[in-house]
Design a protein around this motif. Structure first.
Motif, mmCIF file in Angstrom:
data_model
loop_
_atom_site.group_PDB
_atom_site.id
_atom_site.type_symbol
_atom_site.label_atom_id
_atom_site.label_comp_id
_atom_site.label_asym_id
_atom_site.label_seq_id
_atom_site.Cartn_x
_atom_site.Cartn_y
_atom_site.Cartn_z
ATOM 1 N N VAL A 88 0.853 -1.190 0.000
ATOM 2 C CA VAL A 88 0.000 0.000 0.000
ATOM 3 C C VAL A 88 0.887 1.237 0.000
ATOM 4 C CG1 VAL A 88 -1.994 -1.013 1.207
ATOM 5 C CG2 VAL A 88 -0.131 -0.002 2.527
ATOM 6 N N PRO A 89 0.449 2.325 -0.640
ATOM 7 C CA PRO A 89 1.141 3.606 -0.446
ATOM 8 C C PRO A 89 0.838 4.114 0.967
ATOM 9 C CG PRO A 89 -0.195 3.597 -2.458
ATOM 10 C CD PRO A 89 -0.628 2.430 -1.637
ATOM 11 N N ARG A 90 1.855 4.481 1.685
ATOM 12 C CA ARG A 90 1.716 4.858 3.086
ATOM 13 C C ARG A 90 0.752 6.036 3.280
ATOM 14 N NH1 ARG A 90 5.595 3.556 6.573
ATOM 15 N NH2 ARG A 90 7.104 3.450 4.851
ATOM 16 N N GLY A 91 -0.156 5.907 4.260
ATOM 17 C CA GLY A 91 -1.044 7.000 4.629
ATOM 18 C C GLY A 91 -2.234 7.202 3.710
ATOM 19 N N THR A 92 -2.477 6.264 2.789
ATOM 20 C CA THR A 92 -3.573 6.404 1.835
ATOM 21 C C THR A 92 -4.810 5.647 2.311
ATOM 22 O OG1 THR A 92 -2.764 4.495 0.591
ATOM 23 C CG2 THR A 92 -1.982 6.672 -0.105
ATOM 24 N N ILE A 93 -5.902 5.770 1.553
ATOM 25 C CA ILE A 93 -7.144 5.077 1.898
ATOM 26 C C ILE A 93 -6.948 3.563 1.968
ATOM 27 C CG2 ILE A 93 -9.518 4.607 1.170
ATOM 28 C CD1 ILE A 93 -9.152 7.355 2.323
ATOM 29 N N PRO A 94 -6.290 2.919 0.978
ATOM 30 C CA PRO A 94 -6.099 1.464 1.108
ATOM 31 C C PRO A 94 -5.279 1.084 2.331
ATOM 32 C CG PRO A 94 -4.927 2.325 -0.808
ATOM 33 C CD PRO A 94 -5.854 3.393 -0.336
ATOM 34 N N ASP A 95 -4.294 1.894 2.685
ATOM 35 C CA ASP A 95 -3.516 1.645 3.903
ATOM 36 C C ASP A 95 -4.437 1.666 5.115
ATOM 37 O OD1 ASP A 95 -1.672 1.460 5.934
ATOM 38 O OD2 ASP A 95 -0.611 3.316 5.456
ATOM 39 N N THR A 96 -5.268 2.699 5.220
ATOM 40 C CA THR A 96 -6.175 2.844 6.364
ATOM 41 C C THR A 96 -7.168 1.688 6.439
ATOM 42 O OG1 THR A 96 -6.004 5.263 6.273
ATOM 43 C CG2 THR A 96 -7.897 4.334 7.435
ATOM 44 N N LEU A 97 -7.794 1.358 5.298
ATOM 45 C CA LEU A 97 -8.843 0.336 5.298
ATOM 46 C C LEU A 97 -8.294 -1.050 5.588
ATOM 47 C CD1 LEU A 97 -11.017 1.492 2.257
ATOM 48 C CD2 LEU A 97 -11.498 1.774 4.695
ATOM 49 N N LEU A 98 -7.183 -1.410 4.941
ATOM 50 C CA LEU A 98 -6.623 -2.743 5.152
ATOM 51 C C LEU A 98 -6.067 -2.895 6.567
ATOM 52 C CD1 LEU A 98 -4.943 -3.260 1.674
ATOM 53 C CD2 LEU A 98 -6.766 -4.673 2.650
ATOM 54 N N THR A 99 -5.493 -1.822 7.096
ATOM 55 C CA THR A 99 -4.999 -1.871 8.474
ATOM 56 C C THR A 99 -6.152 -2.053 9.450
ATOM 57 O OG1 THR A 99 -3.113 -0.455 7.920
ATOM 58 C CG2 THR A 99 -3.707 -0.616 10.242
ATOM 59 N N ARG A 100 -7.244 -1.333 9.202
ATOM 60 C CA ARG A 100 -8.415 -1.407 10.075
ATOM 61 C C ARG A 100 -9.048 -2.802 10.034
ATOM 62 N NH1 ARG A 100 -12.407 3.068 8.513
ATOM 63 N NH2 ARG A 100 -10.713 4.360 9.337
ATOM 64 N N MET A 101 -8.973 -3.470 8.889
ATOM 65 C CA MET A 101 -9.563 -4.805 8.768
ATOM 66 C C MET A 101 -8.809 -5.851 9.580
ATOM 67 S SD MET A 101 -10.458 -4.809 4.688
ATOM 68 C CE MET A 101 -11.206 -6.439 4.661
ATOM 69 N N ALA A 102 -7.526 -5.597 9.851
ATOM 70 C CA ALA A 102 -6.693 -6.505 10.664
ATOM 71 C C ALA A 102 -6.821 -7.955 10.185
ATOM 72 C CB ALA A 102 -7.072 -6.382 12.141
ATOM 73 N N LEU A 103 -6.582 -8.162 8.906
ATOM 74 C CA LEU A 103 -6.715 -9.491 8.321
ATOM 75 C C LEU A 103 -5.664 -10.439 8.908
ATOM 76 C CD1 LEU A 103 -7.228 -8.320 4.642
ATOM 77 C CD2 LEU A 103 -8.988 -9.249 6.153
ATOM 78 N N GLN A 104 -6.089 -11.641 9.208
ATOM 79 C CA GLN A 104 -5.207 -12.615 9.852
ATOM 80 C C GLN A 104 -4.115 -13.085 8.901
ATOM 81 O OE1 GLN A 104 -7.257 -16.037 11.367
ATOM 82 N NE2 GLN A 104 -5.489 -16.834 12.485
#
Length: 263
Positions: free
Chosen positions: A146-162
């Motif tokens: 992910v590009p750091r600090g972007t929407i995909p970074d935020t969303l994927l981090t929030r999902m906390a995928l195992q």
């Protein structure tokens, strides 16, 4: 006496805060008087921001910035930024506007105000066409860039995928290169980034695997700049209506401008 001094000091602090706010409160008239508008753009997020053959920023966002300066009747100063420093540049008065692949979110709206959208792009998970990724569970054991600090970074981090490793890069261009060279298995990016990955190839090597969210991009200003924000909304309405925004969209994405909401 101490009470009087305390009230006096409090008054001076309040005056200082008001003066600081006044220095940041920029109106359309003030920009016109200065004869220049400073606009932040990201030249690493094709096709919204690229570096042209002359070495200067170019792209969809830059063309919108040029139109804004034209309608304001002032010179344009483009200020290159990244996804991480575009808000600090705006809040510290280093730029007047941000037109930089700036997705409208409630979190960002706590810091800045957004105009009505001028573009929409889906945030997706992209991977090579031959890689089987049909659900988020299929990302298990994989590296996702992910590009750091972007929407995909935020969303994927929030999902906390195992068992999914999020690999952060400083900009979109670097993250695209990482996917193309196999440093990561998939990429959280935009639909326009997918166009860049497949550009010039006879067959599509990369494809959309998963959709995270549909993003709408607005022009960012400092909170409280209602005069400037109203002008920007009028500007976007006008270039939507007269076809100029659609022409820019087709030029850079190859597709017609879709319907856009208003704020």
């Amino acid at each position: 006496m101490n009470g009087i001094m305390k009230w006096a000091c409090a008054g001076l602090v309040a005056i200082g805060m008001m003066a600081g706010q006044a220095a940041f409160a920029q109106t359309v008239d003030e920009i016109i008087k200065a004869g220049k508008v400073r606009i932040a753009v990201d030249p690493t997020s094709a096709p919204f921001g690229v570096t042209g053959t002359d070495g200067n920023p170019d792209g969809l966002d830059v063309d919108v910035a040029k139109l804004a300066a034209k309608y304001l009747g002032v010179q344009l100063e483009l200020v290159p930024v990244t996804s991480q420093n575009r808000i600090p540049y705006l809040l510290t008065n280093r730029v007047d506007l941000v037109i930089s692949l700036f997705a409208i979110t409630p979190e960002r709206a706590l810091q800045v105000s957004f105009s009505s959208p001028y573009a929409a792009v889906g945030t997706i998970v992209t991977a090579r066409a031959d890689k089987k990724i049909e659900t988020f569970a299929d990302l298990k054991g994989k590296k996702v860039g992910v590009p750091r600090g972007t929407i995909p970074d935020t969303l994927l981090t929030r999902m906390a995928l195992q068992d999914v490793q999020i690999v952060r890069f400083d900009d979109e261009a670097t993250s695209l290169q990482a996917l193309a060279t196999g440093q990561v298995d998939a990429l959280g990016s935009s639909t326009t980034a997918l166009l860049v990955l497949n550009r010039g190839k006879p067959t599509k090597e990369f494809e959309r695997k998963l959709t995270l969210v549909e993003n709408h991009f607005g022009i960012g200003v400092r909170r409280g700049q209602f005069d400037l924000l109203q002008w920007l909304n009028s500007f976007i309405y006008a270039i939507r209506a007269n076809g100029e925004l659609n022409a820019i969209t087709e030029k850079w994405t190859g597709e017609k401008m879709g319907s856009l909401p208003n704020i």
